[in-house]
Design an enzyme around this catalytic site. Structure first.
Site, PDB file in Angstrom:
ATOM      1  CG  ASP A   1      -1.973   0.987   1.039  1.00 62.02           C
ATOM      2  OD1 ASP A   1      -3.165   0.644   1.076  1.00 62.02           O
ATOM      3  OD2 ASP A   1      -1.665   2.159   1.105  1.00 62.02           O
TER       4      ASP A   1
ATOM      5  CG  HIS B   1      -8.677  -3.060  -2.108  1.00 65.86           C
ATOM      6  ND1 HIS B   1      -9.783  -2.355  -2.845  1.00 65.86           N
ATOM      7  CD2 HIS B   1      -8.370  -2.302  -0.944  1.00 65.86           C
ATOM      8  CE1 HIS B   1      -9.801  -1.369  -2.094  1.00 65.86           C
ATOM      9  NE2 HIS B   1      -9.347  -1.226  -1.160  1.00 65.86           N
TER      10      HIS B   1
HETATM   11  P1  AMP Z   1      -9.675   1.443   0.380  1.00 64.80           P
HETATM   12  O1  AMP Z   1      -9.950   2.786   1.223  1.00 64.80           O
HETATM   13  O2  AMP Z   1     -10.200   0.260   1.104  1.00 64.80           O
HETATM   14  O3  AMP Z   1     -10.488   1.519  -0.967  1.00 64.80           O
HETATM   15  O4  AMP Z   1      -8.293   1.438   0.134  1.00 64.80           O
HETATM   16  C1  AMP Z   1      -7.470   1.967  -1.021  1.00 64.80           C
HETATM   17  C2  AMP Z   1      -6.127   1.767  -0.674  1.00 64.80           C
HETATM   18  O5  AMP Z   1      -5.465   1.754  -1.777  1.00 64.80           O
HETATM   19  C3  AMP Z   1      -5.738   2.743   0.336  1.00 64.80           C
HETATM   20  O6  AMP Z   1      -5.217   2.232   1.476  1.00 64.80           O
HETATM   21  C4  AMP Z   1      -4.529   3.570  -0.570  1.00 64.80           C
HETATM   22  O7  AMP Z   1      -3.459   4.043   0.219  1.00 64.80           O
HETATM   23  C5  AMP Z   1      -4.300   2.527  -1.344  1.00 64.80           C
HETATM   24  N1  AMP Z   1      -3.651   3.162  -2.601  1.00 64.80           N
HETATM   25  C6  AMP Z   1      -4.178   4.174  -3.464  1.00 64.80           C
HETATM   26  N2  AMP Z   1      -3.563   4.207  -4.553  1.00 64.80           N
HETATM   27  C7  AMP Z   1      -2.392   3.382  -4.676  1.00 64.80           C
HETATM   28  C8  AMP Z   1      -1.274   3.021  -5.358  1.00 64.80           C
HETATM   29  N3  AMP Z   1      -1.040   3.679  -6.334  1.00 64.80           N
HETATM   30  N4  AMP Z   1      -0.201   2.056  -4.946  1.00 64.80           N
HETATM   31  C9  AMP Z   1      -0.405   1.529  -3.807  1.00 64.80           C
HETATM   32  N5  AMP Z   1      -1.737   1.483  -3.054  1.00 64.80           N
HETATM   33  C10 AMP Z   1      -2.505   2.818  -3.445  1.00 64.80           C
END
Ligand code: AMP
Length: 118
Positions: free
Chosen positions: A28, A95
């Site tokens: 993440d 995810h």
């Molecule tokens: P959610 O709120 O469960 O949809 O989680 C989305 C997650 O994606 C968050 O923890 C973000 O930090 C993560 N995230 C967003 N963009 C990226 C990226 N480019 N690479 C890795 N993680 C990401």
């Protein structure tokens, strides 16, 4: 195309942990624990409410393998999926957050009082 589909395609870089033909695990970008991994199916599925049982059946051993790869299997870890608006889902591609590497806290997750069911 959604953000995680772009990561699957390699159009957006990611720090990969493990992958096979159907699933991908990567770090993440904004970790909430010493180890914070996102585990996704490569095919686009909106969220847990939409995923079929066959995909979940195959995803389970993949998630377990990621935990072993990171040596989290012995001490434990937390697995979370945020589903929809109230669940706090921001990226609309299924995810699982795999969090570990420390003794995790378990805070109150909402200000409102628990609903009474009995
Ligand atoms: P959610 O709120 O469960 O949809 O989680 C989305 C997650 O994606 C968050 O923890 C973000 O930090 C993560 N995230 C967003 N963009 C990226 C990226 N480019 N690479 C890795 N993680 C990401």
């Amino acid at each position: 195309m959604c953000l995680f589909c772009k990561i699957v395609k390699g159009e957006i870089p990611s720090n990969k942990v493990l992958e096979n033909d159907e699933f991908l695990a990567f770090h993440d970008i904004n970790p909430k624990a010493p180890i914070h991994i996102l585990i996704i199916p490569k095919k686009h599925v909106e969220n847990f409410q939409e995923v079929d049982g066959e995909t979940m059946a195959k995803m389970t051993p993949f998630i377990q393998e990621v935990a072993k790869e990171l040596e989290l299997d012995e001490n434990g870890y937390r697995l979370i999926t945020n589903n929809g608006r109230d669940g706090g889902q921001e990226v609309m591609h299924l995810h699982f957050h795999l969090l570990g590497g420390a003794r995790l806290k378990w805070p109150h997750l909402a200000d409102s009082q628990p609903k009474k069911f009995i």
